[in-house]
Motif scaffolding. Structure first.
Motif, PDB file in Angstrom:
ATOM      1  N   GLY A 373       0.785  -1.229   0.000  1.00  0.00           N
ATOM      2  CA  GLY A 373       0.000   0.000   0.000  1.00  0.00           C
ATOM      3  C   GLY A 373       0.811   1.271   0.000  1.00  0.00           C
ATOM      4  O   GLY A 373       0.254   2.364  -0.136  1.00  0.00           O
ATOM      5  N   MET A 374       2.136   1.167   0.161  1.00  0.00           N
ATOM      6  CA  MET A 374       2.953   2.371   0.168  1.00  0.00           C
ATOM      7  C   MET A 374       3.034   3.002  -1.222  1.00  0.00           C
ATOM      8  O   MET A 374       3.012   4.212  -1.374  1.00  0.00           O
ATOM      9  CB  MET A 374       4.363   2.055   0.660  1.00  0.00           C
ATOM     10  N   VAL A 375       3.130   2.127  -2.251  1.00  0.00           N
ATOM     11  CA  VAL A 375       3.294   2.613  -3.622  1.00  0.00           C
ATOM     12  C   VAL A 375       2.200   2.004  -4.488  1.00  0.00           C
ATOM     13  O   VAL A 375       1.930   0.804  -4.428  1.00  0.00           O
ATOM     14  CB  VAL A 375       4.677   2.229  -4.183  1.00  0.00           C
ATOM     15  N   SER A 376       1.583   2.866  -5.268  1.00  0.00           N
ATOM     16  CA  SER A 376       0.564   2.410  -6.218  1.00  0.00           C
ATOM     17  C   SER A 376       0.937   2.977  -7.579  1.00  0.00           C
ATOM     18  O   SER A 376       0.687   4.150  -7.877  1.00  0.00           O
ATOM     19  CB  SER A 376      -0.832   2.890  -5.794  1.00  0.00           C
ATOM     20  N   THR A 377       1.597   2.163  -8.401  1.00  0.00           N
ATOM     21  CA  THR A 377       2.035   2.608  -9.719  1.00  0.00           C
ATOM     22  C   THR A 377       1.461   1.702 -10.793  1.00  0.00           C
ATOM     23  O   THR A 377       1.240   0.506 -10.584  1.00  0.00           O
ATOM     24  CB  THR A 377       3.564   2.595  -9.834  1.00  0.00           C
ATOM     25  N   SER A 378       1.217   2.300 -11.923  1.00  0.00           N
ATOM     26  CA  SER A 378       0.729   1.564 -13.082  1.00  0.00           C
ATOM     27  C   SER A 378       1.403   2.144 -14.311  1.00  0.00           C
ATOM     28  O   SER A 378       1.582   3.359 -14.422  1.00  0.00           O
ATOM     29  CB  SER A 378      -0.799   1.684 -13.208  1.00  0.00           C
ATOM     30  N   LEU A 379       1.753   1.253 -15.224  1.00  0.00           N
ATOM     31  CA  LEU A 379       2.409   1.736 -16.431  1.00  0.00           C
ATOM     32  C   LEU A 379       1.481   2.566 -17.295  1.00  0.00           C
ATOM     33  O   LEU A 379       1.940   3.248 -18.218  1.00  0.00           O
ATOM     34  CB  LEU A 379       2.952   0.551 -17.239  1.00  0.00           C
ATOM     35  N   LYS A 380       0.211   2.540 -16.992  1.00  0.00           N
ATOM     36  CA  LYS A 380      -0.720   3.363 -17.769  1.00  0.00           C
ATOM     37  C   LYS A 380      -0.599   4.841 -17.382  1.00  0.00           C
ATOM     38  O   LYS A 380      -1.010   5.708 -18.132  1.00  0.00           O
ATOM     39  CB  LYS A 380      -2.144   2.885 -17.526  1.00  0.00           C
ATOM     40  N   LYS A 381      -0.035   5.102 -16.194  1.00  0.00           N
ATOM     41  CA  LYS A 381       0.127   6.482 -15.740  1.00  0.00           C
ATOM     42  C   LYS A 381       1.619   6.805 -15.634  1.00  0.00           C
ATOM     43  O   LYS A 381       2.416   5.935 -15.299  1.00  0.00           O
ATOM     44  CB  LYS A 381      -0.540   6.678 -14.374  1.00  0.00           C
ATOM     45  N   PRO A 382       1.976   8.025 -15.890  1.00  0.00           N
ATOM     46  CA  PRO A 382       3.391   8.380 -15.756  1.00  0.00           C
ATOM     47  C   PRO A 382       3.829   8.357 -14.285  1.00  0.00           C
ATOM     48  O   PRO A 382       3.035   8.628 -13.381  1.00  0.00           O
ATOM     49  CB  PRO A 382       3.458   9.790 -16.347  1.00  0.00           C
ATOM     50  N   PHE A 383       5.072   8.045 -14.049  1.00  0.00           N
ATOM     51  CA  PHE A 383       5.617   8.102 -12.703  1.00  0.00           C
ATOM     52  C   PHE A 383       7.114   8.378 -12.790  1.00  0.00           C
ATOM     53  O   PHE A 383       7.736   8.238 -13.844  1.00  0.00           O
ATOM     54  CB  PHE A 383       5.317   6.842 -11.889  1.00  0.00           C
ATOM     55  N   THR A 384       7.669   8.779 -11.638  1.00  0.00           N
ATOM     56  CA  THR A 384       9.077   9.181 -11.569  1.00  0.00           C
ATOM     57  C   THR A 384       9.774   8.405 -10.470  1.00  0.00           C
ATOM     58  O   THR A 384       9.222   8.220  -9.366  1.00  0.00           O
ATOM     59  CB  THR A 384       9.206  10.689 -11.291  1.00  0.00           C
ATOM     60  N   ILE A 385      10.983   7.940 -10.768  1.00  0.00           N
ATOM     61  CA  ILE A 385      11.851   7.324  -9.761  1.00  0.00           C
ATOM     62  C   ILE A 385      13.090   8.206  -9.639  1.00  0.00           C
ATOM     63  O   ILE A 385      13.735   8.527 -10.639  1.00  0.00           O
ATOM     64  CB  ILE A 385      12.262   5.896 -10.163  1.00  0.00           C
ATOM     65  N   SER A 386      13.405   8.595  -8.410  1.00  0.00           N
ATOM     66  CA  SER A 386      14.629   9.369  -8.167  1.00  0.00           C
ATOM     67  C   SER A 386      15.390   8.729  -7.019  1.00  0.00           C
ATOM     68  O   SER A 386      14.790   8.238  -6.059  1.00  0.00           O
ATOM     69  CB  SER A 386      14.308  10.834  -7.857  1.00  0.00           C
TER      70      SER A 386
END
Length: 964
Positions: A373-386
């Protein structure tokens, strides 16, 4: 008388008569005196005798002849020389007649002569006779003769050097024909005494010599390593062998063989925090040994790799830094500092130095799982990793930074970021729901930064099917992109891990990472823009240069992105030196990280042939950033108060920190003023040489934590609340648990103070609750500076009838505002059940009233006894009071009548208090908080007849053994 001519007598008479006739004839002054036409004389200075050639003698033809033997004739004045007269202005001589008859005279000086003022004197002289008769009539003068007098010199002056000291510089390894010339002069007037005939070096055992003309040269080759400066003492002699009055000092500096290099460079440069820009090379210049230079290029590097993550940056949490840079939403911190709210990083080795960021070390055997539940990512939406990463050359195995894989059954990787053979690789697998066709799946970047053991900042903007990589703010394109099919559909949950990849089919970790990570973040739903990326990477320290316009046009200056290095190019040596002198170090942090920052200057010089003709060695030094004054964060306010149970159960609850104040100070030692020390007579006291001064400063806070002291919060009937709108207004976040709540975010102390004023404690079941204790701690820079523990104790005041608690709270506003009334301290009482909680405060009130009444009575009795027993002096009265007041009350027993009405007790207490005030009016301000609160309870209970009756029935205890 008749005289015969042939007789002797006649002859004598004739002679006398002849002489008389001659004398008569001589009385006539017919001739002028005669002297020589030219005279030459010599006189020695400081003497008055003049030697003339020829001698000074005047002759006169009028002078009679002198006869020998014993016959004498008295001469008349005619023909005698009476004097000499000198003609000329300010002639320092006079002529004196020694013998008038012979005309002999002498020339002498009126005063002592000085050859240095005038070497020669020329004038005319004239002789004159005595004239005729006693009155000197018909006086005759001679012609005018020219006199030349030369003044001879004596050696009265010593040689004097023209300069006070002499300096020269020589290069080692050379023999010089002449290094420098010393010169002395002599004030004497003569050639003999005014000439310098000899110079001499007085200092013994030096490799130098001086000739008669004053030229100094070395007798052997000099060595810079042996002696860098020689100091010689030289004297001079004139030709009269008179020595110089003062010897002269000669300094000869030895320079090493000319080597092109930077000169005037201090290797240690101290930087005091908060002073702004500091010039690094204010006196530096480039020595080129007179080579024909056409261009110069210098690179100045500030090495900060050992500070934090490559340089000095704010050490707030990564989430706070993202907010400060403008990434305010959707950011999740995957490597937070270990805490009660984020405990999945507890097992990792960390850099706990408060001067640097929170850095986590992975040694190839450690990895952590991120909670669900900490991270909710989907390739359908943009996201950033730093992420910040420091990684060296490793084995030829994959080293995983971040991995999302199957939790059970299979080992499929949904997305992952890893390092392999100095390549950074991002894996992205399509979702099973998409069409089964090839799409980009792996993005490869070949980077030197991935294996150089230095800190670098990586940002990946992922908007499938494209991925953009920024390393230290610079964009890098992938050199290889591979494609793959999407994953097969399954209902298996995924597991997010850091430092390795979870293999669900084998139930173990694999592909461990070796290196350091910090600030790992995922931001869902939005990509980071270049401005935010640059902000996250920008250092707070670096090189700076501010050039005047006339210099800026002559030299080219370029910086690298983080301003840790700059390059200077130019062809004018003077302008180049001025640019170097304007380079400075700047650290904009209020509390910079102390320590050393190494400096290195690399220089390339070209000559007319466009090749490197001069080799300039690197110049090295360091900037020492001094320890900043550490702030002391102080929390203060009301730390103990009481509220009615109704307030705890109300909708608003009880405010925990209504008057909290946050102050930060720094302490400095200041040297005492000399005048004040003299006035106070502390000059001889070494213990009072410095004064400690406390100065209030302003800075930010990034965390405040409110925790429960004692039992954890029971979420079913109690909790802490804060106004969320105020938190959002100040861009702060709050997380809570059964241990308390934590407010995070970078903001001012004033804004934190305002938010903390709004924290409320609520409890819906207060029957068994008597008190609650809380602790507040605030910190700055991710825990680098921590405040004191501010503890607050709040007591619950119960009323007799729980049904009327709300009404009583309205009737008794004194419990609401602790600013105007002392707080009620009832600690130590234990409540067994709700029934006892409703009656014990009333029983305690009755006991307190009785005790106070008895105490007042005994004080009054004692006063009367003392007054009756003693009528002496004031000292005797005081002594008597002390003796008489020590009575034996061991057998005193108080019996409380449970049937006595509460109203009678209250009225009797008021009467006794009035007596006490009349007896000693000064004690009316010394009522304890317990007495004050008891009075308030009684006033509120007076109209409650039924409550009083119930109290009377409950006050049935045996107090026969109660002793005071």
């Amino acid at each position: 008388m008749r005289v015969r001519g042939n007789t002797p007598f006649a002859s004598a008479v004739g002679l006398v008569l002849g002489l008389l006739c001659a004398v008569e004839a001589a009385k006539v002054n017919k001739h002028k005196p005669w002297i020589e036409t030219t005279y030459h004389g010599i006189v020695t200075e400081n003497d008055d005798k003049v030697l003339l050639d020829p001698p000074l003698i005047a002759l006169d033809k009028d002078a009679p002849l002198r006869y020998a033997e014993s016959f004498e004739v008295t001469l008349t004045e005619e023909g005698e020389i009476c004097g000499f007269r000198i003609h000329g202005q300010n002639v320092p001589f006079e002529a004196v007649v020694l013998d008038k008859s012979t005309g002999e005279g002498v020339l002498r000086a009126k005063d002592k002569l000085d050859c240095e003022l005038q070497k020669e004197h020329t004038f005319t002289i004239q002789a004159y006779d005595c004239g005729e008769g006693p009155d000197g009539t018909n006086m005759k003068k001679s012609h005018k003769a020219t006199v030349h007098i030369q003044v001879n010199d004596i050696n009265e002056y010593a040689p004097v050097f023209k300069e006070k000291s002499y300096k020269a510089t020589v290069i080692e390894g050379k023999k010089y024909d002449s290094i420098l010339k010393v010169e002395a002069v002599d004030a004497d007037c003569s050639f003999q005494f005014s000439q310098i005939c000899n110079y001499e070096i007085v200092t013994p055992d030096v490799p130098f010599t001086v000739d008669k003309d004053g030229f100094i040269k070395n007798t052997e080759k000099l060595s810079y390593g042996k002696e860098r400066m020689y100091k010689l003492t030289v004297t001079a002699y004139d030709c009269g062998k008179n020595r110089a009055s003062e010897d002269v000092l000669v300094k000869i500096s030895v320079k090493p063989t000319c080597k092109p290099s930077w000169q005037g460079f201090n290797k240690r440069i101290e930087y005091e925090p908060g002073t702004g820009s500091l010039a690094l090379f204010p006196s530096m210049h480039l020595e080129t040994c007179d080579e024909p230079i056409t261009s110069i290029r210098a690179n100045i590097e500030l090495e900060t790799n050992h500070i934090g993550k490559g340089c000095d940056r704010d050490t707030y949490s990564e989430k706070s830094l993202h907010k400060l840079c403008g990434a305010s939403t959707g950011t999740v911190e995957l490597l937070p500092a270990p805490s009660s709210a984020a405990n999945w990083t507890v097992g990792l080795p960390t850099d706990n130095g408060h001067d640097s960021d929170q850095v986590f070390e992975f040694n190839g055997t450690q990895a952590i799982k991120v909670p669900e539940g900490m991270v909710s990512t989907s390739l359908k939406k943009p996201f950033t990793i730093s992420v910040w990463m420091r990684h060296g050359p490793g084995a030829h195995e994959k080293e995983t930074i971040l991995c999302n894989s199957d939790k059970t059954e299979m080992n499929r990787h949904h997305y992952s970021l890893y390092v392999h053979n100095c390549r950074l690789i991002m894996l992205l697998r399509q979702d099973p729901s998409e069409a089964e066709n090839y799409k980009p799946a792996e993005f490869h970047w070949k980077l030197d930064q991935a294996c150089d053991k230095e800190w670098h900042h990586y940002v990946l903007n992922i908007e499938f099917p494209t991925v953009s990589l920024f390393v230290d703010g610079t964009t890098f394109e992938p050199f290889l992109v591979t494609e793959d099919y999407p994953l097969h559909s399954s209902k298996i949950e995924s597991q997010l891990t850091i430092g390795a990849c979870w293999q669900g089919g084998n139930a173990k970790m694999a592909q461990f990472f070796r290196g350091n990570l910090a600030g790992l973040m995922i931001r869902s739903g939005k990509l980071e823009n270049k401005k935010v990326i640059d902000c996250l990477y920008t250092c707070k320290e670096g090189l700076d240069v501010q050039l005047p316009e006339e210099i800026a046009s002559a030299v080219k200056v370029e910086f690298n992105p983080n301003q840790s290095s700059l390059t200077v190019e130019g062809d004018d040596i003077d302008a180049f030196d001025k640019v170097m002198q304007h380079i400075s170090y700047l650290n904009s942090r209020q509390f910079p990280t102390p320590g050393i920052r190494h400096l290195r200057i690399s220089t390339t010089v070209k000559c007319f042939n466009e090749e490197s003709c001069v080799s300039v060695p690197d110049a090295e030094g360091y900037v020492m950033v001094l320890q900043p004054e550490e702030p002391k964060i102080s929390l203060s306010g009301i730390d103990h108060f009481a509220r009615s149970a109704a307030e705890f159960e109300s909708q608003e609850g009880v405010t925990l920190f209504p008057e909290l104040r946050i102050v930060s100070t720094i302490t400095r030692e200041v040297e005492a003023d000399a005048e004040s020390e003299a006035a106070e007579g502390t000059d001889d006291d070494p213990t009072v040489q410095e004064t400690v001064v406390s100065e209030e400063i302003m800075h930010n806070l990034d965390t405040c934590e409110v925790s429960v002291v004692g039992d954890e919060l029971d979420g079913e009937h109690e909790g802490l609340e804060v106004d969320m709108s105020q938190l959002q207004q100040h861009s702060l976040e709050m997380s809570s648990s059964n241990l308390g709540l934590v407010i995070t975010g970078v903001n001012t102390m004033a804004n934190y103070e305002q938010v903390l004023h709004l924290i409320r404690y609520k409890n819906w079941h207060t029957e068994a609750l008597f008190d609650r204790k809380f602790k507040l701690v605030c910190s700055e820079l991710n825990g680098r500076y921590i405040s004191n523990d501010f503890k607050v104790e709040v007591n619950v005041i119960h009323t007799a009838n729980p049904v009327e608690q709300a009404n009583n709270a309205m009737v008794q506003p004194n419990f609401i505002n602790p600013v105007h009334h002392a707080s009620l301290d009832l600690s130590g009482h234990n409540l067994v059940n709700a029934h006892q909680a409703s009656v014990v405060p009333s029983a305690a009130t009755i006991v307190i009233v009785v005790c106070v009444s008895f105490l007042v009575f005994m004080i009054i009795l004692g006063v009367f006894r003392v007054r009756a027993a003693h009528q002496g002096t004031m000292r005797d009265q005081e002594s008597g009071k002390e003796n008489e007041m020590d009575w034996d009350d061991s057998a005193l027993t108080i019996t409380v009548n449970p049937m006595e009405t509460y109203e009678d007790q209250h009225s009797s207490e008021e009467e006794e208090e009035e007596e006490e005030e009349s007896e000693d009016g000064e004690e009316e301000d010394d009522i304890t908080s317990a007495e004050s609160e008891s009075s308030e309870d009684e006033e509120g209970a007076e109209p409650e007849d039924q409550q009083a009756a119930s109290r009377q029935q409950q006050l049935e205890w045996d107090d026969s053994t109660l002793t005071y």
